[in-house]
Design a protein around this motif. Sequence first.
Motif, mmCIF file in Angstrom:
data_model
loop_
_atom_site.group_PDB
_atom_site.id
_atom_site.type_symbol
_atom_site.label_atom_id
_atom_site.label_comp_id
_atom_site.label_asym_id
_atom_site.label_seq_id
_atom_site.Cartn_x
_atom_site.Cartn_y
_atom_site.Cartn_z
ATOM 1 N N CYS A 171 0.837 -1.207 0.000
ATOM 2 C CA CYS A 171 0.000 0.000 0.000
ATOM 3 C C CYS A 171 0.874 1.260 0.000
ATOM 4 O O CYS A 171 1.765 1.394 0.825
ATOM 5 C CB CYS A 171 -0.924 0.000 1.218
ATOM 6 N N CYS A 211 -0.232 3.252 3.748
ATOM 7 C CA CYS A 211 0.012 2.746 5.108
ATOM 8 C C CYS A 211 1.126 1.709 5.155
ATOM 9 O O CYS A 211 1.532 1.282 6.228
ATOM 10 C CB CYS A 211 -1.273 2.182 5.714
ATOM 11 N N CYS A 258 -6.308 -0.750 -0.919
ATOM 12 C CA CYS A 258 -5.940 -1.317 0.386
ATOM 13 C C CYS A 258 -7.173 -1.485 1.271
ATOM 14 O O CYS A 258 -7.873 -0.513 1.547
ATOM 15 C CB CYS A 258 -4.923 -0.395 1.062
ATOM 16 N N CYS A 261 -6.834 0.946 4.524
ATOM 17 C CA CYS A 261 -6.877 2.420 4.488
ATOM 18 C C CYS A 261 -7.388 2.993 3.181
ATOM 19 O O CYS A 261 -7.527 4.208 3.056
ATOM 20 C CB CYS A 261 -5.494 2.989 4.812
ATOM 21 N N GLY A 285 -5.790 3.068 0.383
ATOM 22 C CA GLY A 285 -4.674 3.547 -0.451
ATOM 23 C C GLY A 285 -4.466 2.689 -1.697
ATOM 24 O O GLY A 285 -5.042 1.605 -1.827
HETATM 25 ZN ZN LIG Z 1 -3.180 1.021 3.247
#
Ligand SMILES: [Zn+2]
Length: 417
Positions: A10, A13, A26, A29, A31
């Motif tokens: 990611c 994170c 992700c 999060c 991402g």
């Molecule tokens: Zn992430």
Amino acid sequence: MKNYAAALLCDDCGREYGLRERLNTCPACGGLLEVQYDMAAMKRDIRRIATDERVHSMWRYRAFFPGMADANVVTLGEGCSPLVKSVHLGPSLGLENIYFKNDTMMPTGSFKDRGFSLAVSYAKEIGVTRGFTYSSGNAGASLSAYASRGGLDVLVCVECVASETKQAMVGLYGARTAVLEFERFAQIETMLARASKELGLYQFVNFINPIRHEAMKTYAYEIVEELGRAPDAMFHPVGTGGGIWGAWKGYRELGALGLSDRLPRMVGVQPAVTAHFREAFAQGRREAGAYGDPAKTIAQSIAADSPIQGGRRVLRAIYDSNGLAMGVAEEEILDAMRDLAREGIAGEPASAASVAALKQARRSGWLKDGETVVCVITGSALKQPSAVMKAAGVPKERLHADYESLRALLGGAEGRA
Ligand SMILES: [Zn+2]
Ligand SMILES: *Cc1c(COP(=O)(O)O)cnc(C)c1O
């Protein structure tokens, strides 16, 4: 063949995921995910760029892709497009080494075929049966073709601004098609994030799909294999940025493996009326926001009022490579379409934008004497017929089929006129 792909990482994170998980962004999060490779093992094993020289498509670089079974590979011979040296425009700008990477010759007429060949193949490998993308036109046609061929059930939403030809091509290749209506680009992002979470919908949108742009690395492999070196600069029209980011990743990998001793400056090109990357770049920002009106440009394929996840990857490629984010005017795009056509290549307006940017960058002195430059010509003009009419118009002269009329039209015999 050995699989050098190690994990999905990611951007935001730093969490890692297994490559066989059916992921888009992700799960922790939201991402963007990026494929990581075991570079040490690659460096030990890989001595030349083409890892299967019998194959004349982007699959000759298969060791640089996530591994998969042969039976899952869906290919139409994409990649390995001609690298055409400029004979008119380059010399007129005092640059002898200008090249056009002619991806109008891809199976469905645009560079999107590289990404979808890989992403559809990989989706089959990990057991995906149903998928989705939205598209400004070319991506939809390409996904439709590869999904039909590969037996995947996909829904393609084509932006309402796309030419009717592009909209119809999606249906022709077999996918279910819907015309996508929206006021702001951010609405699409919000809709997709929810569909991902609540329906588990597998998406083929650039970057949201972590595999598609891996195929764009092949620009770097093909160009370095053919020229024997990386160019000094590479110009790429930017929509989501999958093209420019993927190419940049490819050059960096070649550098890390010792297969190329330089990295090009990457130039991202947008229409001036929606140039959110240029705005962010001019202010030194790492993230781009909403800017301009996509309805005001003829360059449909690179018209968006805001980028996916702030366009952070695109800006990273541009800053890290010491490149540029540029905006080009509508008139410059039409002029560049004609320049390019005189070299023998009919590119759609979005593709001509990179040529328009090259002209600007030379005039401003950013491109220096003797530099080697590649412009990616991402899509064929044939799918956007109204732009062809706008750039060229209908023929003005007429000839009735008799000798006297022909003679009058030619103005006499050759050499004696
Ligand atoms: Zn992430
Ligand atoms: C999709 C597209 C682009 C932009 O590509 P991204 O990877 O989204 O940046 C440029 N030109 C053409 C012809 C396209 O179809």
